[in-house]
Design a protein around this motif. Structure first.
Motif, PDB file in Angstrom:
ATOM      1  N   PRO A  51       0.808  -1.231   0.000  1.00  0.00           N
ATOM      2  CA  PRO A  51       0.000   0.000   0.000  1.00  0.00           C
ATOM      3  C   PRO A  51       0.838   1.276   0.000  1.00  0.00           C
ATOM      4  CG  PRO A  51      -0.919  -1.595   1.533  1.00  0.00           C
ATOM      5  CD  PRO A  51       0.397  -2.154   1.085  1.00  0.00           C
ATOM      6  N   GLY A  52       1.919   1.309   0.790  1.00  0.00           N
ATOM      7  CA  GLY A  52       2.767   2.500   0.813  1.00  0.00           C
ATOM      8  C   GLY A  52       3.437   2.743  -0.522  1.00  0.00           C
ATOM      9  N   PHE A  53       4.000   1.681  -1.107  1.00  0.00           N
ATOM     10  CA  PHE A  53       4.672   1.817  -2.402  1.00  0.00           C
ATOM     11  C   PHE A  53       3.692   2.209  -3.496  1.00  0.00           C
ATOM     12  CE2 PHE A  53       5.808  -0.253  -6.458  1.00  0.00           C
ATOM     13  CZ  PHE A  53       6.998   0.414  -6.731  1.00  0.00           C
ATOM     14  N   LEU A  54       2.534   1.567  -3.530  1.00  0.00           N
ATOM     15  CA  LEU A  54       1.579   1.825  -4.608  1.00  0.00           C
ATOM     16  C   LEU A  54       0.954   3.216  -4.501  1.00  0.00           C
ATOM     17  CD1 LEU A  54      -0.149  -1.665  -4.939  1.00  0.00           C
ATOM     18  CD2 LEU A  54       1.610  -0.649  -6.396  1.00  0.00           C
ATOM     19  N   LEU A  55       0.758   3.711  -3.294  1.00  0.00           N
ATOM     20  CA  LEU A  55       0.276   5.088  -3.149  1.00  0.00           C
ATOM     21  C   LEU A  55       1.316   6.078  -3.674  1.00  0.00           C
ATOM     22  CD1 LEU A  55      -1.417   4.952   0.372  1.00  0.00           C
ATOM     23  CD2 LEU A  55      -2.561   5.480  -1.792  1.00  0.00           C
ATOM     24  N   ALA A  56       2.605   5.804  -3.381  1.00  0.00           N
ATOM     25  CA  ALA A  56       3.679   6.668  -3.883  1.00  0.00           C
ATOM     26  C   ALA A  56       3.723   6.647  -5.409  1.00  0.00           C
ATOM     27  CB  ALA A  56       5.017   6.224  -3.305  1.00  0.00           C
ATOM     28  N   MET A  57       3.587   5.459  -6.007  1.00  0.00           N
ATOM     29  CA  MET A  57       3.600   5.348  -7.461  1.00  0.00           C
ATOM     30  C   MET A  57       2.354   5.960  -8.084  1.00  0.00           C
ATOM     31  SD  MET A  57       6.488   4.060  -8.283  1.00  0.00           S
ATOM     32  CE  MET A  57       6.151   3.830 -10.026  1.00  0.00           C
ATOM     33  N   LEU A  58       1.198   5.787  -7.428  1.00  0.00           N
ATOM     34  CA  LEU A  58      -0.045   6.366  -7.947  1.00  0.00           C
ATOM     35  C   LEU A  58       0.061   7.886  -8.015  1.00  0.00           C
ATOM     36  CD1 LEU A  58      -3.004   6.086  -8.845  1.00  0.00           C
ATOM     37  CD2 LEU A  58      -3.652   6.113  -6.420  1.00  0.00           C
ATOM     38  N   LYS A 110      12.027   7.554   7.096  1.00  0.00           N
ATOM     39  CA  LYS A 110      11.975   9.022   7.176  1.00  0.00           C
ATOM     40  C   LYS A 110      12.082   9.642   5.790  1.00  0.00           C
ATOM     41  CE  LYS A 110      14.151   9.558  11.762  1.00  0.00           C
ATOM     42  NZ  LYS A 110      14.634   8.165  11.961  1.00  0.00           N
ATOM     43  N   PHE A 111      12.928   9.069   4.941  1.00  0.00           N
ATOM     44  CA  PHE A 111      13.126   9.659   3.623  1.00  0.00           C
ATOM     45  C   PHE A 111      12.010   9.268   2.654  1.00  0.00           C
ATOM     46  CE2 PHE A 111      16.995  10.959   5.427  1.00  0.00           C
ATOM     47  CZ  PHE A 111      17.526  11.940   4.619  1.00  0.00           C
ATOM     48  N   ALA A 112      11.293   8.181   2.928  1.00  0.00           N
ATOM     49  CA  ALA A 112      10.079   7.891   2.160  1.00  0.00           C
ATOM     50  C   ALA A 112       9.018   8.945   2.470  1.00  0.00           C
ATOM     51  CB  ALA A 112       9.565   6.491   2.494  1.00  0.00           C
ATOM     52  N   ILE A 113       8.947   9.353   3.736  1.00  0.00           N
ATOM     53  CA  ILE A 113       8.032  10.437   4.115  1.00  0.00           C
ATOM     54  C   ILE A 113       8.492  11.750   3.495  1.00  0.00           C
ATOM     55  CG2 ILE A 113       7.155  11.774   6.074  1.00  0.00           C
ATOM     56  CD1 ILE A 113       7.457   9.176   7.748  1.00  0.00           C
ATOM     57  N   LEU A 114       9.817  11.969   3.477  1.00  0.00           N
ATOM     58  CA  LEU A 114      10.356  13.181   2.856  1.00  0.00           C
ATOM     59  C   LEU A 114      10.016  13.234   1.369  1.00  0.00           C
ATOM     60  CD1 LEU A 114      12.077  15.748   3.201  1.00  0.00           C
ATOM     61  CD2 LEU A 114      14.095  14.348   2.662  1.00  0.00           C
ATOM     62  N   TYR A 115      10.005  12.074   0.704  1.00  0.00           N
ATOM     63  CA  TYR A 115       9.573  12.033  -0.707  1.00  0.00           C
ATOM     64  C   TYR A 115       8.181  12.638  -0.857  1.00  0.00           C
ATOM     65  CZ  TYR A 115       6.886  10.016  -4.519  1.00  0.00           C
ATOM     66  OH  TYR A 115       6.021   9.842  -5.574  1.00  0.00           O
ATOM     67  N   CYS A 116       7.268  12.244   0.043  1.00  0.00           N
ATOM     68  CA  CYS A 116       5.894  12.755  -0.031  1.00  0.00           C
ATOM     69  C   CYS A 116       5.864  14.269   0.137  1.00  0.00           C
ATOM     70  CB  CYS A 116       5.030  12.093   1.044  1.00  0.00           C
ATOM     71  SG  CYS A 116       4.855  10.301   0.889  1.00  0.00           S
ATOM     72  N   VAL A 117       6.670  14.777   1.072  1.00  0.00           N
ATOM     73  CA  VAL A 117       6.683  16.220   1.339  1.00  0.00           C
ATOM     74  C   VAL A 117       7.231  16.994   0.137  1.00  0.00           C
ATOM     75  CG1 VAL A 117       7.657  18.020   2.806  1.00  0.00           C
ATOM     76  CG2 VAL A 117       6.887  15.866   3.830  1.00  0.00           C
ATOM     77  N   THR A 232       3.917   6.651   7.851  1.00  0.00           N
ATOM     78  CA  THR A 232       4.161   7.104   9.223  1.00  0.00           C
ATOM     79  C   THR A 232       3.554   6.144  10.238  1.00  0.00           C
ATOM     80  OG1 THR A 232       4.159   9.408   8.476  1.00  0.00           O
ATOM     81  CG2 THR A 232       3.844   9.026  10.828  1.00  0.00           C
ATOM     82  N   THR A 233       2.391   5.600   9.925  1.00  0.00           N
ATOM     83  CA  THR A 233       1.657   4.762  10.873  1.00  0.00           C
ATOM     84  C   THR A 233       2.159   3.328  10.903  1.00  0.00           C
ATOM     85  OG1 THR A 233      -0.314   6.127  10.505  1.00  0.00           O
ATOM     86  CG2 THR A 233      -0.640   3.969  11.557  1.00  0.00           C
ATOM     87  N   TYR A 234       2.478   2.752   9.743  1.00  0.00           N
ATOM     88  CA  TYR A 234       2.662   1.304   9.680  1.00  0.00           C
ATOM     89  C   TYR A 234       4.103   0.841   9.420  1.00  0.00           C
ATOM     90  CZ  TYR A 234      -2.416   1.103   9.572  1.00  0.00           C
ATOM     91  OH  TYR A 234      -3.733   1.232   9.891  1.00  0.00           O
ATOM     92  N   TRP A 235       4.928   1.630   8.753  1.00  0.00           N
ATOM     93  CA  TRP A 235       6.278   1.154   8.443  1.00  0.00           C
ATOM     94  C   TRP A 235       7.206   1.346   9.627  1.00  0.00           C
ATOM     95  CZ3 TRP A 235       8.238   2.397   2.815  1.00  0.00           C
ATOM     96  CH2 TRP A 235       7.380   1.787   1.894  1.00  0.00           C
ATOM     97  N   THR A 236       8.138   0.421   9.795  1.00  0.00           N
ATOM     98  CA  THR A 236       9.198   0.567  10.785  1.00  0.00           C
ATOM     99  C   THR A 236      10.425   1.176  10.111  1.00  0.00           C
ATOM    100  OG1 THR A 236       9.948  -1.689  10.334  1.00  0.00           O
ATOM    101  CG2 THR A 236       8.392  -1.394  12.153  1.00  0.00           C
TER     102      THR A 236
END
Length: 470
Positions: A51-58, A110-117, A232-236
Protein backbone atom coordinates in the motif's frame (compact mmCIF):
# COMPACT_ATOMS: atom_id res chain seq x y z
CA UNK A 1 -2.43 7.64 -39.60
CA UNK A 2 -2.31 5.28 -36.62
CA UNK A 3 -5.45 3.10 -36.93
CA UNK A 4 -7.67 3.12 -33.86
CA UNK A 5 -8.33 -0.58 -34.42
CA UNK A 6 -4.61 -1.23 -33.84
CA UNK A 7 -4.61 0.82 -30.62
CA UNK A 8 -7.69 -0.84 -29.13
CA UNK A 9 -6.70 -4.24 -30.49
CA UNK A 10 -3.36 -3.99 -28.68
CA UNK A 11 -5.17 -3.16 -25.43
CA UNK A 12 -7.42 -6.22 -25.74
CA UNK A 13 -4.54 -8.47 -26.84
CA UNK A 14 -2.38 -7.28 -23.92
CA UNK A 15 -5.13 -7.99 -21.41
CA UNK A 16 -5.81 -11.44 -22.86
CA UNK A 17 -2.09 -12.28 -22.87
CA UNK A 18 -1.69 -11.16 -19.24
CA UNK A 19 -4.69 -13.29 -18.20
CA UNK A 20 -3.27 -16.26 -20.13
CA UNK A 21 0.14 -15.99 -18.45
CA UNK A 22 -1.41 -15.80 -14.99
CA UNK A 23 -3.78 -18.71 -15.68
CA UNK A 24 -0.92 -20.91 -16.97
CA UNK A 25 1.13 -20.35 -13.84
CA UNK A 26 -0.73 -21.51 -10.74
CA UNK A 27 1.94 -20.04 -8.48
CA UNK A 28 1.10 -16.56 -9.79
CA UNK A 29 -2.57 -17.04 -9.01
CA UNK A 30 -1.67 -18.31 -5.57
CA UNK A 31 0.70 -15.37 -5.04
CA UNK A 32 -1.89 -12.76 -6.04
CA UNK A 33 -4.60 -14.42 -3.95
CA UNK A 34 -2.18 -14.82 -1.07
CA UNK A 35 -1.63 -11.08 -0.79
CA UNK A 36 -5.32 -10.71 0.11
CA UNK A 37 -6.06 -13.95 1.93
CA UNK A 38 -2.94 -15.78 3.13
CA UNK A 39 -1.78 -15.53 6.74
CA UNK A 40 1.85 -16.55 6.17
CA UNK A 41 4.72 -14.18 6.98
CA UNK A 42 5.51 -13.24 3.37
CA UNK A 43 1.91 -12.30 2.52
CA UNK A 44 1.63 -10.29 5.75
CA UNK A 45 4.82 -8.42 4.86
CA UNK A 46 3.58 -7.77 1.30
CA UNK A 47 0.34 -6.36 2.69
CA UNK A 48 2.47 -4.01 4.79
CA UNK A 49 4.76 -2.83 1.98
CA UNK A 50 2.53 -2.67 -1.09
CA UNK A 51 0.00 0.00 0.00
CA UNK A 52 2.77 2.50 0.81
CA UNK A 53 4.67 1.82 -2.40
CA UNK A 54 1.58 1.82 -4.61
CA UNK A 55 0.28 5.09 -3.15
CA UNK A 56 3.68 6.67 -3.88
CA UNK A 57 3.60 5.35 -7.46
CA UNK A 58 -0.05 6.37 -7.95
CA UNK A 59 0.84 9.95 -7.01
CA UNK A 60 3.59 9.90 -9.62
CA UNK A 61 1.44 8.30 -12.31
CA UNK A 62 -1.50 10.69 -11.77
CA UNK A 63 0.43 13.75 -12.91
CA UNK A 64 3.14 12.18 -15.10
CA UNK A 65 1.20 12.04 -18.41
CA UNK A 66 0.09 15.69 -18.06
CA UNK A 67 3.35 17.56 -17.35
CA UNK A 68 4.18 18.23 -21.00
CA UNK A 69 0.56 19.12 -21.80
CA UNK A 70 0.37 21.59 -18.88
CA UNK A 71 3.56 23.35 -19.97
CA UNK A 72 2.14 23.63 -23.49
CA UNK A 73 -1.08 25.03 -22.03
CA UNK A 74 1.02 27.70 -20.33
CA UNK A 75 2.48 28.60 -23.73
CA UNK A 76 5.92 27.05 -23.18
CA UNK A 77 7.46 25.79 -26.42
CA UNK A 78 9.22 22.42 -26.88
CA UNK A 79 12.71 23.90 -26.43
CA UNK A 80 11.93 25.59 -23.08
CA UNK A 81 9.88 22.54 -22.12
CA UNK A 82 13.10 20.58 -22.55
CA UNK A 83 14.98 23.03 -20.32
CA UNK A 84 12.47 22.41 -17.53
CA UNK A 85 13.01 18.67 -17.80
CA UNK A 86 16.78 19.20 -17.83
CA UNK A 87 16.43 21.05 -14.51
CA UNK A 88 14.70 18.00 -13.03
CA UNK A 89 17.29 15.52 -14.26
CA UNK A 90 20.13 17.83 -13.17
CA UNK A 91 18.67 18.05 -9.67
CA UNK A 92 18.34 14.28 -9.57
CA UNK A 93 21.98 13.86 -10.58
CA UNK A 94 23.25 16.55 -8.20
CA UNK A 95 21.23 15.81 -5.07
CA UNK A 96 20.72 12.09 -5.63
CA UNK A 97 24.20 10.99 -4.51
CA UNK A 98 24.16 12.55 -1.06
CA UNK A 99 20.39 12.19 -0.55
CA UNK A 100 20.92 8.42 -0.82
CA UNK A 101 23.72 8.61 1.74
CA UNK A 102 21.52 10.58 4.12
CA UNK A 103 18.73 8.02 3.69
CA UNK A 104 21.10 5.17 4.56
CA UNK A 105 22.18 6.96 7.73
CA UNK A 106 19.01 8.82 8.70
CA UNK A 107 16.53 6.04 7.95
CA UNK A 108 14.73 4.93 4.78
CA UNK A 109 11.26 5.36 6.34
CA UNK A 110 11.98 9.02 7.18
CA UNK A 111 13.13 9.66 3.62
CA UNK A 112 10.08 7.89 2.16
CA UNK A 113 8.03 10.44 4.11
CA UNK A 114 10.36 13.18 2.86
CA UNK A 115 9.57 12.03 -0.71
CA UNK A 116 5.89 12.75 -0.03
CA UNK A 117 6.68 16.22 1.34
CA UNK A 118 9.01 17.26 -1.52
CA UNK A 119 6.72 15.83 -4.21
CA UNK A 120 3.80 17.70 -2.65
CA UNK A 121 5.78 20.90 -3.17
CA UNK A 122 6.59 19.91 -6.75
CA UNK A 123 2.89 19.43 -7.60
CA UNK A 124 1.86 22.65 -5.84
CA UNK A 125 4.18 24.79 -8.01
CA UNK A 126 2.18 23.79 -11.09
CA UNK A 127 -0.52 26.31 -10.11
CA UNK A 128 1.72 29.21 -11.27
CA UNK A 129 2.42 30.10 -14.89
CA UNK A 130 5.84 31.52 -14.08
CA UNK A 131 8.95 29.94 -15.60
CA UNK A 132 10.99 30.45 -12.41
CA UNK A 133 8.34 28.76 -10.25
CA UNK A 134 7.98 25.88 -12.72
CA UNK A 135 11.78 25.53 -12.79
CA UNK A 136 11.85 25.30 -8.99
CA UNK A 137 9.10 22.68 -9.19
CA UNK A 138 11.16 20.60 -11.62
CA UNK A 139 14.11 20.71 -9.19
CA UNK A 140 11.83 19.42 -6.43
CA UNK A 141 10.55 16.78 -8.86
CA UNK A 142 14.09 15.62 -9.64
CA UNK A 143 14.96 15.22 -5.96
CA UNK A 144 11.74 13.36 -5.21
CA UNK A 145 12.25 11.05 -8.19
CA UNK A 146 15.65 10.06 -6.81
CA UNK A 147 13.98 9.21 -3.51
CA UNK A 148 11.12 7.30 -5.15
CA UNK A 149 13.41 5.00 -7.14
CA UNK A 150 15.90 4.31 -4.34
CA UNK A 151 14.45 4.65 -0.85
CA UNK A 152 11.38 2.45 -1.35
CA UNK A 153 13.39 -0.38 -2.94
CA UNK A 154 16.06 -0.08 -0.26
CA UNK A 155 13.48 -0.29 2.52
CA UNK A 156 11.94 -3.37 0.90
CA UNK A 157 15.23 -5.23 0.42
CA UNK A 158 16.42 -4.44 3.94
CA UNK A 159 13.16 -5.60 5.53
CA UNK A 160 13.13 -8.78 3.41
CA UNK A 161 16.64 -9.63 4.56
CA UNK A 162 15.85 -8.78 8.19
CA UNK A 163 12.81 -11.07 8.15
CA UNK A 164 14.72 -13.91 6.46
CA UNK A 165 13.00 -13.98 3.06
CA UNK A 166 15.11 -15.40 0.21
CA UNK A 167 15.84 -14.01 -3.27
CA UNK A 168 12.87 -15.77 -4.86
CA UNK A 169 10.48 -14.26 -2.32
CA UNK A 170 12.06 -10.84 -2.84
CA UNK A 171 11.66 -11.19 -6.61
CA UNK A 172 8.04 -12.24 -6.14
CA UNK A 173 7.42 -9.12 -4.04
CA UNK A 174 9.06 -6.87 -6.64
CA UNK A 175 6.97 -8.49 -9.37
CA UNK A 176 3.76 -7.91 -7.42
CA UNK A 177 4.80 -4.33 -6.66
CA UNK A 178 5.35 -3.41 -10.31
CA UNK A 179 2.27 -5.37 -11.37
CA UNK A 180 0.33 -3.18 -8.95
CA UNK A 181 2.16 -0.11 -10.25
CA UNK A 182 1.01 -0.91 -13.79
CA UNK A 183 -2.58 -1.26 -12.59
CA UNK A 184 -2.21 2.05 -10.74
CA UNK A 185 -0.86 3.69 -13.91
CA UNK A 186 -3.83 2.49 -15.94
CA UNK A 187 -6.26 3.82 -13.32
CA UNK A 188 -4.28 7.04 -12.92
CA UNK A 189 -4.40 7.76 -16.65
CA UNK A 190 -8.18 7.51 -16.65
CA UNK A 191 -8.76 9.42 -13.39
CA UNK A 192 -6.27 12.08 -14.45
CA UNK A 193 -8.04 12.52 -17.78
CA UNK A 194 -11.41 12.84 -16.04
CA UNK A 195 -9.95 15.33 -13.56
CA UNK A 196 -8.36 17.43 -16.32
CA UNK A 197 -11.76 17.70 -18.04
CA UNK A 198 -13.75 18.70 -14.93
CA UNK A 199 -13.01 22.40 -15.38
CA UNK A 200 -11.01 24.43 -17.90
CA UNK A 201 -7.65 25.96 -17.02
CA UNK A 202 -8.69 29.16 -15.23
CA UNK A 203 -6.66 32.12 -13.99
CA UNK A 204 -7.49 33.25 -10.44
CA UNK A 205 -4.81 35.80 -9.59
CA UNK A 206 -1.32 36.98 -10.38
CA UNK A 207 -0.24 34.14 -12.65
CA UNK A 208 -2.05 31.50 -10.55
CA UNK A 209 -4.31 28.90 -12.21
CA UNK A 210 -6.59 26.02 -11.33
CA UNK A 211 -8.49 23.40 -13.35
CA UNK A 212 -7.48 21.82 -16.64
CA UNK A 213 -4.17 19.99 -16.52
CA UNK A 214 -3.47 21.40 -13.03
CA UNK A 215 -6.16 19.14 -11.54
CA UNK A 216 -4.18 15.86 -11.89
CA UNK A 217 -1.42 17.49 -9.79
CA UNK A 218 -3.95 18.32 -7.09
CA UNK A 219 -5.15 14.71 -7.15
CA UNK A 220 -1.53 13.61 -6.72
CA UNK A 221 -1.23 15.78 -3.62
CA UNK A 222 -4.29 14.15 -2.08
CA UNK A 223 -2.76 10.71 -2.68
CA UNK A 224 0.57 11.89 -1.22
CA UNK A 225 -1.16 12.84 2.03
CA UNK A 226 -2.60 9.32 2.31
CA UNK A 227 0.81 7.84 1.46
CA UNK A 228 2.57 9.88 4.12
CA UNK A 229 -0.03 8.95 6.74
CA UNK A 230 0.23 5.24 5.89
CA UNK A 231 4.04 5.09 6.00
CA UNK A 232 4.16 7.10 9.22
CA UNK A 233 1.66 4.76 10.87
CA UNK A 234 2.66 1.30 9.68
CA UNK A 235 6.28 1.15 8.44
CA UNK A 236 9.20 0.57 10.79
CA UNK A 237 12.53 2.31 10.37
CA UNK A 238 15.61 0.66 8.85
CA UNK A 239 19.10 1.94 8.20
CA UNK A 240 21.92 1.20 5.81
CA UNK A 241 24.99 2.00 7.82
CA UNK A 242 26.25 3.22 11.15
CA UNK A 243 25.96 6.95 11.61
CA UNK A 244 29.66 7.38 12.44
CA UNK A 245 30.66 6.80 8.79
CA UNK A 246 31.10 10.30 7.44
CA UNK A 247 32.25 9.52 3.90
CA UNK A 248 29.60 7.12 2.72
CA UNK A 249 29.42 8.59 -0.79
CA UNK A 250 33.20 8.27 -1.16
CA UNK A 251 33.08 4.74 0.24
CA UNK A 252 30.27 3.89 -2.17
CA UNK A 253 32.18 5.20 -5.20
CA UNK A 254 35.25 3.21 -4.11
CA UNK A 255 33.18 0.06 -3.71
CA UNK A 256 31.55 0.49 -7.14
CA UNK A 257 34.88 0.83 -8.92
CA UNK A 258 36.56 -2.03 -7.03
CA UNK A 259 33.67 -4.52 -7.25
CA UNK A 260 33.17 -5.27 -10.95
CA UNK A 261 29.71 -6.82 -10.60
CA UNK A 262 28.41 -3.76 -8.72
CA UNK A 263 29.82 -1.51 -11.47
CA UNK A 264 28.32 -3.62 -14.28
CA UNK A 265 24.95 -3.75 -12.55
CA UNK A 266 24.93 0.06 -12.36
CA UNK A 267 25.96 0.45 -15.99
CA UNK A 268 23.14 -1.86 -17.11
CA UNK A 269 20.63 0.09 -15.00
CA UNK A 270 21.75 3.55 -16.15
CA UNK A 271 21.96 2.54 -19.83
CA UNK A 272 18.50 0.99 -19.91
CA UNK A 273 16.72 3.55 -17.76
CA UNK A 274 18.21 6.51 -19.64
CA UNK A 275 16.70 5.07 -22.84
CA UNK A 276 13.40 4.61 -21.03
CA UNK A 277 13.26 8.22 -19.81
CA UNK A 278 14.22 9.59 -23.23
CA UNK A 279 11.44 7.43 -24.69
CA UNK A 280 8.96 8.91 -22.17
CA UNK A 281 9.77 12.43 -23.37
CA UNK A 282 9.62 11.58 -27.09
CA UNK A 283 6.96 8.95 -27.73
CA UNK A 284 4.14 11.43 -28.35
CA UNK A 285 5.81 13.34 -31.24
CA UNK A 286 6.93 9.97 -32.67
CA UNK A 287 3.31 8.96 -33.21
CA UNK A 288 2.10 12.28 -34.64
CA UNK A 289 1.89 12.90 -38.39
CA UNK A 290 1.52 16.17 -40.29
CA UNK A 291 -2.00 17.01 -41.46
CA UNK A 292 -3.44 14.11 -39.45
CA UNK A 293 -5.67 14.14 -36.33
CA UNK A 294 -3.90 13.91 -32.97
CA UNK A 295 -3.88 10.26 -31.82
CA UNK A 296 -5.80 9.33 -28.63
CA UNK A 297 -2.76 9.55 -26.34
CA UNK A 298 -4.72 8.62 -23.21
CA UNK A 299 -5.76 5.30 -24.73
CA UNK A 300 -2.28 4.73 -26.15
CA UNK A 301 -0.84 5.30 -22.66
CA UNK A 302 -3.32 2.75 -21.31
CA UNK A 303 -2.12 0.26 -23.92
CA UNK A 304 1.49 0.87 -22.92
CA UNK A 305 0.68 0.24 -19.26
CA UNK A 306 -1.21 -2.97 -20.05
CA UNK A 307 1.87 -4.27 -21.91
CA UNK A 308 3.99 -3.19 -18.94
CA UNK A 309 1.63 -5.16 -16.68
CA UNK A 310 2.06 -8.17 -18.99
CA UNK A 311 5.83 -7.83 -18.58
CA UNK A 312 5.61 -8.07 -14.80
CA UNK A 313 3.61 -11.30 -15.11
CA UNK A 314 6.08 -12.71 -17.65
CA UNK A 315 8.91 -12.03 -15.21
CA UNK A 316 7.10 -13.96 -12.50
CA UNK A 317 6.55 -16.82 -14.96
CA UNK A 318 10.16 -16.96 -16.25
CA UNK A 319 11.97 -16.33 -12.97
CA UNK A 320 10.99 -19.73 -11.56
CA UNK A 321 13.12 -21.51 -14.19
CA UNK A 322 15.51 -18.94 -15.73
CA UNK A 323 18.32 -17.15 -13.83
CA UNK A 324 17.61 -13.46 -13.26
CA UNK A 325 20.78 -12.37 -15.09
CA UNK A 326 19.71 -14.38 -18.18
CA UNK A 327 16.31 -12.67 -18.15
CA UNK A 328 18.12 -9.34 -17.91
CA UNK A 329 20.27 -10.07 -20.96
CA UNK A 330 17.18 -10.99 -22.98
CA UNK A 331 15.44 -7.76 -21.95
CA UNK A 332 18.38 -5.67 -23.15
CA UNK A 333 18.59 -7.42 -26.53
CA UNK A 334 14.86 -7.12 -27.30
CA UNK A 335 14.80 -3.47 -26.14
CA UNK A 336 17.73 -2.66 -28.39
CA UNK A 337 15.89 -3.99 -31.45
CA UNK A 338 12.78 -1.98 -30.50
CA UNK A 339 14.74 1.28 -30.55
CA UNK A 340 16.57 0.28 -33.74
CA UNK A 341 13.15 -0.09 -35.38
CA UNK A 342 12.11 3.42 -34.30
CA UNK A 343 15.40 4.82 -35.61
CA UNK A 344 15.15 3.06 -38.99
CA UNK A 345 11.44 3.45 -39.77
CA UNK A 346 9.20 6.53 -39.82
CA UNK A 347 6.01 4.49 -40.20
CA UNK A 348 3.87 5.23 -37.13
CA UNK A 349 2.43 1.69 -37.00
CA UNK A 350 5.90 0.12 -36.84
CA UNK A 351 6.93 2.63 -34.18
CA UNK A 352 3.77 1.99 -32.17
CA UNK A 353 4.33 -1.79 -32.21
CA UNK A 354 7.99 -1.28 -31.25
CA UNK A 355 6.89 0.91 -28.32
CA UNK A 356 4.43 -1.75 -27.16
CA UNK A 357 7.15 -4.41 -27.08
CA UNK A 358 9.51 -2.00 -25.33
CA UNK A 359 6.89 -1.29 -22.64
CA UNK A 360 6.58 -5.04 -22.09
CA UNK A 361 10.37 -5.11 -21.58
CA UNK A 362 10.03 -2.26 -19.07
CA UNK A 363 7.52 -4.39 -17.14
CA UNK A 364 10.04 -7.26 -17.12
CA UNK A 365 12.94 -4.95 -16.27
CA UNK A 366 11.91 -3.45 -12.94
CA UNK A 367 11.33 -6.67 -10.95
CA UNK A 368 14.41 -8.17 -12.63
CA UNK A 369 16.64 -5.22 -11.71
CA UNK A 370 15.17 -4.94 -8.23
CA UNK A 371 16.03 -8.59 -7.57
CA UNK A 372 19.48 -8.28 -9.17
CA UNK A 373 20.41 -5.18 -7.18
CA UNK A 374 19.06 -6.82 -4.04
CA UNK A 375 21.57 -9.66 -4.53
CA UNK A 376 24.55 -7.57 -5.68
CA UNK A 377 24.46 -4.22 -3.84
CA UNK A 378 25.64 -4.35 -0.19
CA UNK A 379 23.02 -3.44 2.38
CA UNK A 380 25.09 -0.87 4.27
CA UNK A 381 25.22 1.55 1.29
CA UNK A 382 22.15 0.51 -0.67
CA UNK A 383 20.34 3.85 -1.07
CA UNK A 384 23.63 5.64 -1.72
CA UNK A 385 24.68 3.27 -4.50
CA UNK A 386 21.18 3.21 -6.03
CA UNK A 387 21.35 6.99 -6.38
CA UNK A 388 24.91 6.93 -7.75
CA UNK A 389 23.60 4.58 -10.46
CA UNK A 390 21.28 7.42 -11.52
CA UNK A 391 24.10 9.93 -12.18
CA UNK A 392 25.12 8.63 -15.66
CA UNK A 393 21.43 8.05 -16.37
CA UNK A 394 20.66 11.74 -15.86
CA UNK A 395 23.65 12.84 -17.93
CA UNK A 396 22.55 10.69 -20.88
CA UNK A 397 18.95 11.91 -20.64
CA UNK A 398 20.01 15.57 -20.59
CA UNK A 399 22.06 15.24 -23.81
CA UNK A 400 19.17 15.14 -26.36
CA UNK A 401 17.15 17.63 -24.29
CA UNK A 402 19.94 20.23 -24.18
CA UNK A 403 20.96 19.69 -27.81
CA UNK A 404 17.32 19.72 -29.01
CA UNK A 405 17.93 16.63 -31.15
CA UNK A 406 15.56 15.47 -33.87
CA UNK A 407 13.53 12.30 -33.28
CA UNK A 408 15.90 10.23 -35.44
CA UNK A 409 19.01 11.50 -33.64
CA UNK A 410 17.35 11.04 -30.26
CA UNK A 411 16.61 7.38 -30.93
CA UNK A 412 20.10 6.93 -32.30
CA UNK A 413 21.28 7.95 -28.83
CA UNK A 414 18.91 5.48 -27.12
CA UNK A 415 19.99 2.72 -29.51
CA UNK A 416 23.66 3.27 -28.68
CA UNK A 417 22.78 3.33 -25.00
CA UNK A 418 20.91 0.02 -25.29
CA UNK A 419 23.75 -1.57 -27.29
CA UNK A 420 25.96 -0.62 -24.35
CA UNK A 421 23.40 -2.17 -22.00
CA UNK A 422 23.56 -5.43 -23.97
CA UNK A 423 27.37 -5.50 -23.66
CA UNK A 424 27.33 -4.72 -19.91
CA UNK A 425 24.55 -7.24 -19.33
CA UNK A 426 26.46 -9.93 -21.25
CA UNK A 427 29.58 -9.34 -19.14
CA UNK A 428 27.57 -9.38 -15.91
CA UNK A 429 25.72 -12.51 -17.02
CA UNK A 430 28.96 -14.37 -17.70
CA UNK A 431 30.50 -13.23 -14.40
CA UNK A 432 27.51 -14.35 -12.33
CA UNK A 433 27.21 -17.64 -14.20
CA UNK A 434 30.92 -18.33 -13.56
CA UNK A 435 30.45 -17.61 -9.86
CA UNK A 436 27.47 -19.97 -9.80
CA UNK A 437 29.47 -22.70 -11.57
CA UNK A 438 32.41 -22.31 -9.15
CA UNK A 439 30.05 -22.46 -6.19
CA UNK A 440 28.44 -25.62 -7.61
CA UNK A 441 31.87 -27.25 -8.04
CA UNK A 442 32.93 -26.33 -4.51
CA UNK A 443 29.73 -27.62 -2.92
CA UNK A 444 30.51 -31.39 -3.15
CA UNK A 445 34.00 -30.73 -1.77
CA UNK A 446 32.53 -28.74 1.11
CA UNK A 447 29.99 -31.46 1.77
CA UNK A 448 32.71 -34.14 1.69
CA UNK A 449 34.86 -32.08 4.03
CA UNK A 450 31.93 -31.63 6.37
CA UNK A 451 31.24 -35.36 6.23
CA UNK A 452 34.91 -36.11 7.03
CA UNK A 453 34.89 -33.70 9.94
CA UNK A 454 31.73 -35.32 11.23
CA UNK A 455 33.31 -38.80 10.98
CA UNK A 456 36.42 -37.60 12.83
CA UNK A 457 34.20 -36.07 15.48
CA UNK A 458 32.29 -39.35 15.90
CA UNK A 459 35.55 -41.35 16.13
CA UNK A 460 36.93 -38.90 18.69
CA UNK A 461 33.80 -39.19 20.81
CA UNK A 462 33.98 -43.01 20.63
CA UNK A 463 37.61 -42.92 21.71
CA UNK A 464 36.76 -40.66 24.66
CA UNK A 465 33.90 -42.91 25.64
CA UNK A 466 36.17 -46.01 25.45
CA UNK A 467 38.77 -44.35 27.69
CA UNK A 468 36.14 -43.25 30.20
CA UNK A 469 34.09 -46.44 30.07
CA UNK A 470 36.35 -49.36 28.98
Amino acid sequence: MLPHSLIYGSIVAGLLAACAVVSLDRSQLASIRGVFASKDDLASFQRLYLPGFLLAMLADWLQGPFVYALYQGYGIDREHNGYLFVAGFSASALFGTFVGSLADKGGRRKFAILYCVIYFGHCTTKHWNAFGMLLFGRVLGGISTSLLFSVFDSWLVSECQRQGFDGTQLGNTFSLAYFGSSVAAIAAGQFGEVGANLAPLTKVGDGMFYGGYVTPFDLSNIVLLFCMAYITTYWTENYGQATDKKTSSGNAFTLIFTQKKILLCGLVASSFESSMFIFVFNWTPCLMEPNQPVPPFGHIFTGFMILCLLGTRLYSYFSSTIPVETIGLGIMIVSMFCHVAVFLFENVMIRFLAFLVFEMMVGLYFPMMGTLKGDIVPEDMRSTIYNIYRVPLNVIVMLPLLMNFSIATTFAVTTVSLISAVIYSFLLHNMLMEHTAVAAEDLPQAQELGKGCEEHSVNDREAVNFIQFP
